[in-house]
Motif scaffolding. Structure first.
Motif, PDB file in Angstrom:
ATOM      1  N   ALA A  21      14.173 -30.310  15.931  1.00 47.55           N
ATOM      2  CA  ALA A  21      13.594 -31.508  16.547  1.00 47.55           C
ATOM      3  C   ALA A  21      12.663 -30.157  17.558  1.00 47.55           C
ATOM      4  N   MET A  22      12.140 -31.148  17.725  1.00 52.02           N
ATOM      5  CA  MET A  22      10.595 -29.774  19.204  1.00 52.02           C
ATOM      6  C   MET A  22      11.416 -29.664  20.812  1.00 52.02           C
ATOM      7  N   TYR A  37      17.402 -42.934   3.401  1.00 50.92           N
ATOM      8  CA  TYR A  37      16.447 -43.343   5.346  1.00 50.92           C
ATOM      9  C   TYR A  37      16.210 -41.646   5.258  1.00 50.92           C
ATOM     10  N   MET A  38      17.398 -40.461   5.136  1.00 48.26           N
ATOM     11  CA  MET A  38      16.815 -39.455   5.644  1.00 48.26           C
ATOM     12  C   MET A  38      15.602 -38.436   5.194  1.00 48.26           C
ATOM     13  N   LYS A  43       9.483 -37.546   5.897  1.00 52.29           N
ATOM     14  CA  LYS A  43       8.439 -37.874   5.533  1.00 52.29           C
ATOM     15  C   LYS A  43       7.790 -38.873   6.191  1.00 52.29           C
ATOM     16  N   ARG A  44       8.443 -39.514   7.266  1.00 50.25           N
ATOM     17  CA  ARG A  44       7.158 -39.564   8.172  1.00 50.25           C
ATOM     18  C   ARG A  44       7.218 -39.075   9.410  1.00 50.25           C
ATOM     19  N   ILE A  45       7.853 -37.717   9.497  1.00 48.80           N
ATOM     20  CA  ILE A  45       7.301 -37.198  10.910  1.00 48.80           C
ATOM     21  C   ILE A  45       6.690 -35.780  10.662  1.00 48.80           C
ATOM     22  N   GLY A  46       6.689 -35.886   9.096  1.00 48.24           N
ATOM     23  CA  GLY A  46       5.371 -35.141   8.689  1.00 48.24           C
ATOM     24  C   GLY A  46       5.931 -33.495   7.522  1.00 48.24           C
ATOM     25  N   GLN A 116       9.024 -13.655   5.635  1.00 52.92           N
ATOM     26  CA  GLN A 116       8.875 -15.061   5.457  1.00 52.92           C
ATOM     27  C   GLN A 116       9.269 -15.853   6.062  1.00 52.92           C
ATOM     28  N   LEU A 117       7.896 -16.832   6.344  1.00 48.44           N
ATOM     29  CA  LEU A 117       7.683 -17.547   7.168  1.00 48.44           C
ATOM     30  C   LEU A 117       8.334 -19.602   6.255  1.00 48.44           C
ATOM     31  N   ASN A 118       9.072 -19.626   6.503  1.00 43.44           N
ATOM     32  CA  ASN A 118      10.182 -20.487   5.811  1.00 43.44           C
ATOM     33  C   ASN A 118      11.148 -21.773   6.991  1.00 43.44           C
ATOM     34  N   GLU A 119      10.314 -21.755   7.581  1.00 41.24           N
ATOM     35  CA  GLU A 119      11.023 -22.908   9.338  1.00 41.24           C
ATOM     36  C   GLU A 119       9.708 -23.880   8.790  1.00 41.24           C
ATOM     37  N   ILE A 120      11.134 -25.668   8.455  1.00 35.40           N
ATOM     38  CA  ILE A 120      10.075 -26.501   8.393  1.00 35.40           C
ATOM     39  C   ILE A 120       9.718 -27.225   9.354  1.00 35.40           C
ATOM     40  N   ARG A 121       8.728 -27.724   9.370  1.00 37.27           N
ATOM     41  CA  ARG A 121       7.621 -28.052  10.503  1.00 37.27           C
ATOM     42  C   ARG A 121       7.521 -29.493  10.094  1.00 37.27           C
ATOM     43  N   THR A 122       7.266 -29.972  11.119  1.00 36.18           N
ATOM     44  CA  THR A 122       7.685 -31.459  11.583  1.00 36.18           C
ATOM     45  C   THR A 122       6.306 -32.051  12.557  1.00 36.18           C
TER      46      THR A 122
END
Length: 342
Positions: A21-22, A37-38, A43-46, A116-122
């Motif tokens: 999370a942020m 739901y997950m 998808k909703r948070i980008g 390897q920039l693989n961090e998942i972004r929201t």
């Protein structure tokens, strides 16, 4: 694990990589079984793509430079820093310095690992993941250029804070002619006496170009401090990976090709040479198609040969997964990657 488009994820898949999370807390932990739901929430948070585990690739590990603890601390500190700046409060430079120390320790321990920039972004954490990525890439480039410990600390801190001026620019009341965020960040950081003035100059100069076409001052070549030239390369790389082309995000090998075309223009040639020595063109977990028309997943890297990874070939229809095999492109010069599939 392997990376897949979020639209192809199905309930029952297992998440391969933690999503934050942020504020640096865990949003979803690696290993959790995804539900409808997950998936819809992601998808909703980008979120556009994630890492999943499956029987064929469950043993594939991402070569991480930063520990999970360091990532959480950096994201949390940058979130707090930007919120404090937006509210007009002084940010906690001591806490930020400690997070940078942890990053430097991790980078020194994993200096042989390719980027390897693989961090998942929201939508919420993208700003802070960007700062973390730029900091990590810049520090690795600086290490490859044999900067000393003090220089690495200044570079890492400056790169982490390179965009703080955006927090000021976003505040209401800037007037009809808002100033460039580089100036705003410079003035904020130079007022902090515990910070080196060179850190402030990273914020000021990271949008300058070596050919003089940059902003805000149009500096040329060596007029731009080395730290800023390094951060310009790191910043450009991470930004390119977040741009879309033909309906999909630009991939690492395409981003590097575009950056090489900027050598001596927007970007410093020497810094680019060092960057290209430590970046993975085809990160672990992505699917590719080879010149043999076979498809597979990248499972290993070679430092010094970023375009020749190890590929695990996917079993053809009707074959058992146990029949899959691996091909090392560094040892197979007649086989090439034709296309990245995910």
């Amino acid at each position: 694990m392997r990376v897949v488009d979020i639209e192809t994820v199905e309930p029952g898949h297992y998440l391969g990589k933690t999503i934050y999370a942020m504020n640096g807390t865990v949003l979803l932990s690696a290993g959790v079984q995804l539900t409808v739901y997950m998936i819809n929430t992601l998808k909703r948070i980008g979120v556009t793509s994630i890492y999943i585990k499956d029987p064929l690739t469950e043993d594939i590990e991402l070569e991480e430079i930063l520990s999970e603890e360091t990532k959480r601390a950096l994201i949390r500190n940058m979130s707090e820093t930007m919120n404090e700046i937006r509210s007009g409060k002084p940010f906690n430079s001591r806490s930020l310095s400690l997070a940078v120390d942890d990053l430097l320790e991790d980078v020194l321990q994993h200096r042989e690992v390719l980027i390897q920039l693989n961090e998942i972004r929201t939508q919420d954490n993208a700003e802070f993941v960007h700062a973390m990525n730029v900091c990590m890439v810049a520090t690795l480039v600086g290490l490859n250029m044999d900067l000393n410990a003090q220089q690495l600390k200044e570079l890492a801190t400056g790169s982490l804070l390179h965009d703080v001026g955006k927090a000021i620019a976003a505040k209401a009341g800037e007037g009809d002619t808002p100033r460039h965020h580089a100036w705003l960040g410079f003035e904020l950081l130079k007022a902090r006496r515990e910070l080196s003035l060179l850190i402030a100059h990273v914020a000021l100069q990271h949008h300058e170009h070596t050919d003089g076409t940059g902003a805000p001052r149009g500096l040329v070549g060596d007029q731009i401090h080395l730290y800023s030239r390094i951060v310009a390369v790191a910043n450009m790389y991470d930004n390119l990976l977040q741009q879309e082309s033909d309906g999909r995000f630009i991939l690492p090998h395409d981003a590097c090709e575009r950056m090489l075309a900027m050598s001596g223009k927007e970007l410093d040639h020497e810094v680019l040479v060092h960057f290209m020595q430590i970046v993975s063109l085809y990160p672990n977990g992505i699917s590719v198609r080879l010149s043999t028309r076979e498809t597979g997943v990248v499972v290993g890297q070679h430092r010094g040969l970023p375009g020749r990874p190890v590929i695990r070939l996917l079993a053809k229809e009707g074959e058992n997964h146990s029949e899959s095999r691996e091909i090392d492109l560094a040892k197979t010069p007649t086989v090439f990657i034709e296309q990245v599939l995910s």
